[in-house]
Design a protein around this motif. Sequence first.
Motif, PDB file in Angstrom:
ATOM      1  N   ILE A 223       5.366  27.003 -60.088  1.00 33.23           N
ATOM      2  CA  ILE A 223       6.623  27.431 -59.479  1.00 33.23           C
ATOM      3  C   ILE A 223       6.525  27.143 -57.983  1.00 33.23           C
ATOM      4  CG2 ILE A 223       8.170  29.358 -59.010  1.00 33.23           C
ATOM      5  CD1 ILE A 223       7.270  30.660 -61.587  1.00 33.23           C
ATOM      6  N   ASN A 224       7.305  26.185 -57.519  1.00 33.84           N
ATOM      7  CA  ASN A 224       7.221  25.737 -56.135  1.00 33.84           C
ATOM      8  C   ASN A 224       8.149  26.550 -55.230  1.00 33.84           C
ATOM      9  OD1 ASN A 224       6.291  24.226 -54.013  1.00 33.84           O
ATOM     10  ND2 ASN A 224       7.143  22.291 -54.692  1.00 33.84           N
ATOM     11  N   GLY A 225       7.949  26.407 -53.905  1.00 36.14           N
ATOM     12  CA  GLY A 225       8.739  27.132 -52.923  1.00 36.14           C
ATOM     13  C   GLY A 225       9.971  26.368 -52.474  1.00 36.14           C
ATOM     14  N   GLY A 226      10.477  26.713 -51.287  1.00 35.22           N
ATOM     15  CA  GLY A 226      11.721  26.145 -50.777  1.00 35.22           C
ATOM     16  C   GLY A 226      11.630  24.651 -50.525  1.00 35.22           C
ATOM     17  N   GLY A 265      11.809  33.871 -58.530  1.00 37.66           N
ATOM     18  CA  GLY A 265      10.580  33.759 -59.314  1.00 37.66           C
ATOM     19  C   GLY A 265      10.771  34.238 -60.743  1.00 37.66           C
ATOM     20  N   HIS A 266      11.563  35.316 -60.891  1.00 38.55           N
ATOM     21  CA  HIS A 266      11.878  35.841 -62.223  1.00 38.55           C
ATOM     22  C   HIS A 266      12.609  34.788 -63.053  1.00 38.55           C
ATOM     23  CE1 HIS A 266      13.587  39.486 -64.670  1.00 38.55           C
ATOM     24  NE2 HIS A 266      13.195  38.491 -65.445  1.00 38.55           N
ATOM     25  N   ALA A 267      13.635  34.177 -62.465  1.00 39.05           N
ATOM     26  CA  ALA A 267      14.427  33.172 -63.180  1.00 39.05           C
ATOM     27  C   ALA A 267      13.580  31.955 -63.541  1.00 39.05           C
ATOM     28  CB  ALA A 267      15.618  32.748 -62.323  1.00 39.05           C
ATOM     29  N   ALA A 268      12.726  31.501 -62.596  1.00 43.02           N
ATOM     30  CA  ALA A 268      11.865  30.349 -62.878  1.00 43.02           C
ATOM     31  C   ALA A 268      10.871  30.669 -63.986  1.00 43.02           C
ATOM     32  CB  ALA A 268      11.126  29.950 -61.607  1.00 43.02           C
ATOM     33  N   GLY A 269      10.337  31.901 -63.970  1.00 48.61           N
ATOM     34  CA  GLY A 269       9.402  32.315 -65.010  1.00 48.61           C
ATOM     35  C   GLY A 269      10.049  32.345 -66.387  1.00 48.61           C
ATOM     36  N   GLU A 270      11.286  32.814 -66.453  1.00 58.45           N
ATOM     37  CA  GLU A 270      12.004  32.833 -67.734  1.00 58.45           C
ATOM     38  C   GLU A 270      12.162  31.425 -68.308  1.00 58.45           C
ATOM     39  OE1 GLU A 270      15.648  34.881 -66.834  1.00 58.45           O
ATOM     40  OE2 GLU A 270      14.894  36.756 -67.730  1.00 58.45           O
ATOM     41  N   ARG A 271      12.456  30.461 -67.439  1.00 59.27           N
ATOM     42  CA  ARG A 271      12.627  29.082 -67.907  1.00 59.27           C
ATOM     43  C   ARG A 271      11.312  28.510 -68.423  1.00 59.27           C
ATOM     44  NH1 ARG A 271      16.267  29.131 -63.426  1.00 59.27           N
ATOM     45  NH2 ARG A 271      14.656  28.367 -61.985  1.00 59.27           N
ATOM     46  N   LEU A 272      10.220  28.815 -67.750  1.00 64.14           N
ATOM     47  CA  LEU A 272       8.924  28.303 -68.198  1.00 64.14           C
ATOM     48  C   LEU A 272       8.479  28.962 -69.503  1.00 64.14           C
ATOM     49  CD1 LEU A 272       6.885  28.102 -64.847  1.00 64.14           C
ATOM     50  CD2 LEU A 272       7.741  26.191 -66.216  1.00 64.14           C
ATOM     51  N   LEU A 273       8.616  30.284 -69.564  1.00 67.89           N
ATOM     52  CA  LEU A 273       8.135  31.011 -70.741  1.00 67.89           C
ATOM     53  C   LEU A 273       9.055  30.856 -71.943  1.00 67.89           C
ATOM     54  CD1 LEU A 273       6.984  34.271 -68.915  1.00 67.89           C
ATOM     55  CD2 LEU A 273       5.555  32.377 -69.718  1.00 67.89           C
ATOM     56  N   GLY A 274      10.280  30.364 -71.717  1.00 66.84           N
ATOM     57  CA  GLY A 274      11.215  30.171 -72.820  1.00 66.84           C
ATOM     58  C   GLY A 274      11.027  28.864 -73.561  1.00 66.84           C
ATOM     59  N   GLN A 275      10.074  28.059 -73.137  1.00 68.99           N
ATOM     60  CA  GLN A 275       9.846  26.775 -73.794  1.00 68.99           C
ATOM     61  C   GLN A 275       9.117  26.963 -75.123  1.00 68.99           C
ATOM     62  OE1 GLN A 275       8.289  23.670 -71.246  1.00 68.99           O
ATOM     63  NE2 GLN A 275       9.180  24.607 -69.416  1.00 68.99           N
ATOM     64  N   ALA A 276       9.244  25.968 -75.979  1.00 66.14           N
ATOM     65  CA  ALA A 276       8.616  26.045 -77.307  1.00 66.14           C
ATOM     66  C   ALA A 276       7.104  26.174 -77.189  1.00 66.14           C
ATOM     67  CB  ALA A 276       8.990  24.812 -78.123  1.00 66.14           C
ATOM     68  N   CYS A 284       1.837  29.740 -58.428  1.00 65.82           N
ATOM     69  CA  CYS A 284       3.055  29.931 -57.615  1.00 65.82           C
ATOM     70  C   CYS A 284       2.773  29.560 -56.163  1.00 65.82           C
ATOM     71  CB  CYS A 284       3.525  31.377 -57.692  1.00 65.82           C
ATOM     72  SG  CYS A 284       4.058  31.901 -59.336  1.00 65.82           S
ATOM     73  N   ALA A 285       3.704  28.827 -55.560  1.00 66.49           N
ATOM     74  CA  ALA A 285       3.535  28.393 -54.170  1.00 66.49           C
ATOM     75  C   ALA A 285       3.674  29.539 -53.184  1.00 66.49           C
ATOM     76  CB  ALA A 285       4.541  27.292 -53.834  1.00 66.49           C
ATOM     77  N   VAL A 286       4.355  30.627 -53.580  1.00 69.24           N
ATOM     78  CA  VAL A 286       4.488  31.803 -52.702  1.00 69.24           C
ATOM     79  C   VAL A 286       4.327  33.078 -53.529  1.00 69.24           C
ATOM     80  CG1 VAL A 286       5.980  30.629 -51.030  1.00 69.24           C
ATOM     81  CG2 VAL A 286       7.005  31.881 -52.905  1.00 69.24           C
ATOM     82  N   ASP A 287       3.803  34.103 -52.903  1.00 71.37           N
ATOM     83  CA  ASP A 287       3.522  35.368 -53.589  1.00 71.37           C
ATOM     84  C   ASP A 287       4.769  36.045 -54.143  1.00 71.37           C
ATOM     85  OD1 ASP A 287       0.836  35.157 -53.156  1.00 71.37           O
ATOM     86  OD2 ASP A 287       0.719  36.698 -51.609  1.00 71.37           O
ATOM     87  N   MET A 288       5.875  36.020 -53.379  1.00 70.63           N
ATOM     88  CA  MET A 288       7.057  36.760 -53.814  1.00 70.63           C
ATOM     89  C   MET A 288       7.600  36.204 -55.123  1.00 70.63           C
ATOM     90  SD  MET A 288       6.981  39.059 -51.619  1.00 70.63           S
ATOM     91  CE  MET A 288       8.414  40.000 -52.132  1.00 70.63           C
ATOM     92  N   ALA A 289       7.524  34.887 -55.300  1.00 67.64           N
ATOM     93  CA  ALA A 289       7.933  34.289 -56.573  1.00 67.64           C
ATOM     94  C   ALA A 289       7.010  34.763 -57.697  1.00 67.64           C
ATOM     95  CB  ALA A 289       7.928  32.768 -56.471  1.00 67.64           C
ATOM     96  N   TYR A 294       5.957  38.085 -62.659  1.00 63.85           N
ATOM     97  CA  TYR A 294       5.440  39.253 -63.377  1.00 63.85           C
ATOM     98  C   TYR A 294       6.542  39.872 -64.241  1.00 63.85           C
ATOM     99  CZ  TYR A 294       0.860  40.113 -61.076  1.00 63.85           C
ATOM    100  OH  TYR A 294      -0.453  40.066 -60.663  1.00 63.85           O
ATOM    101  N   GLN A 295       7.736  40.014 -63.662  1.00 61.51           N
ATOM    102  CA  GLN A 295       8.853  40.611 -64.393  1.00 61.51           C
ATOM    103  C   GLN A 295       9.225  39.780 -65.615  1.00 61.51           C
ATOM    104  OE1 GLN A 295      12.008  40.992 -61.519  1.00 61.51           O
ATOM    105  NE2 GLN A 295      10.940  42.537 -60.296  1.00 61.51           N
ATOM    106  N   ALA A 296       9.244  38.464 -65.455  1.00 63.39           N
ATOM    107  CA  ALA A 296       9.593  37.577 -66.562  1.00 63.39           C
ATOM    108  C   ALA A 296       8.551  37.655 -67.671  1.00 63.39           C
ATOM    109  CB  ALA A 296       9.724  36.138 -66.050  1.00 63.39           C
ATOM    110  N   ILE A 297       7.282  37.747 -67.291  1.00 59.60           N
ATOM    111  CA  ILE A 297       6.214  37.840 -68.286  1.00 59.60           C
ATOM    112  C   ILE A 297       6.372  39.114 -69.112  1.00 59.60           C
ATOM    113  CG2 ILE A 297       3.712  38.125 -68.593  1.00 59.60           C
ATOM    114  CD1 ILE A 297       3.359  36.348 -66.084  1.00 59.60           C
TER     115      ILE A 297
END
Length: 380
Positions: A223-226, A265-276, A284-289, A294-297
């Motif tokens: 998960i990359n930053g800006g 970060g939550h939205a990006a995590g959902e996209r990654l974890l939703g894959q088959a 993660c490129a930044v801590d806040m993401a 964590y929330q997505a997991i």
Amino acid sequence: MKKSLAETGFETKPLDSETAAKSETKMQQEGVGVKQSRITIADVADALGVTKGTVSRALNGYSDIADSTRLRVQRKAQELGYRPLSHAQAIRTGRVRSIGLVLQINAHDAQRPFLADFLSGVTKGASDEHWTLTVSTAASDTDMRDTLTRLVEERKADGFILPRALRRDYRVELLRRLEVPFVLYGRTNDLTGCPFYDIRGEQAMEEAVLRLAAFGHRRIGFINGGLEYTYSALRLEGFKAGLAKAGLIYRPEYIQEDAVTVAQGHAAGERLLGQAEPPTAIVCAVDMAALGLYQAIRAAGQEPGRDVSVIAYDGVPEGAYATPPLTTFAVDSRRAGERLARLLITRIRGGHPDTLREFDTAQLVVRGSDGPPPRPDFTT
């Protein structure tokens, strides 16, 4: 009507010369009514047996003065109690002996706690050279341009620290045009004439991948930053280099971009974890993401550190208090501020920008968010 002394019944007599001399001596001994003469550059020069020009150039950091001479002059000036007059120095050198910093308050993490450490470092670096720090704020890119221009025109600062280096940095272009010294915290695409101090974030991303691969992870996401910041391009390259060194295939579907907040970060995590076939570890490129990840997991019915390993970058305080505590690459913000101040002052004094480029490294802080995958993974 105001009465004279004679009219009030009091009579005064002039002091004889002997009495006057004794009175003056007593006042000098007691420090009464006597103004101490100010120590000047001439006094320092006479004490050392050098010219006033040598003292002036030594105290103002000119590069043509030998280090031994500069140190000797500084010690003697301190011993004698010499203090320069700031307005006189400004007239003589054209400098106000102040470095400028404009903070962009509309940035995603403008109020981050580590800003205090950064400012502390900048202030120390300036104070050690007997300089001051001028801080201002800007609420937009346009406001940033206007504020920088105003501070230059009003002679509030001799040069500027530019945090959050952009891929194409309009602040650099502006200060180049105004012929005002600056130093970047980070790198930009066009480094012509750019002094900078930067942390090798790309190295940290590479090390994160290698650490996860050593645990047995084969499906590692990122998960990359800006995207407007130079660091995001560099950290992606570091992530790719880590995969290559670990013998793992780069999978574009495991990359998410432009996440710098918890929500992103939550939205990006959902996209990654939703894959088959989702990643078992995510860098993660930044801590806040990462805290959003964590929330997505947890929303996916899993636990960070147990089911999905997470390694991030920055070292923000919130990471230490997360559950589990976040494994991260921490940056020494106080040191960064101090080094930037010193580099800028050297640049203002005439240092060549190509010789004023420093790198530092982030330090891995191992906590509880990374480890082996929950089951062996034999994919490549």
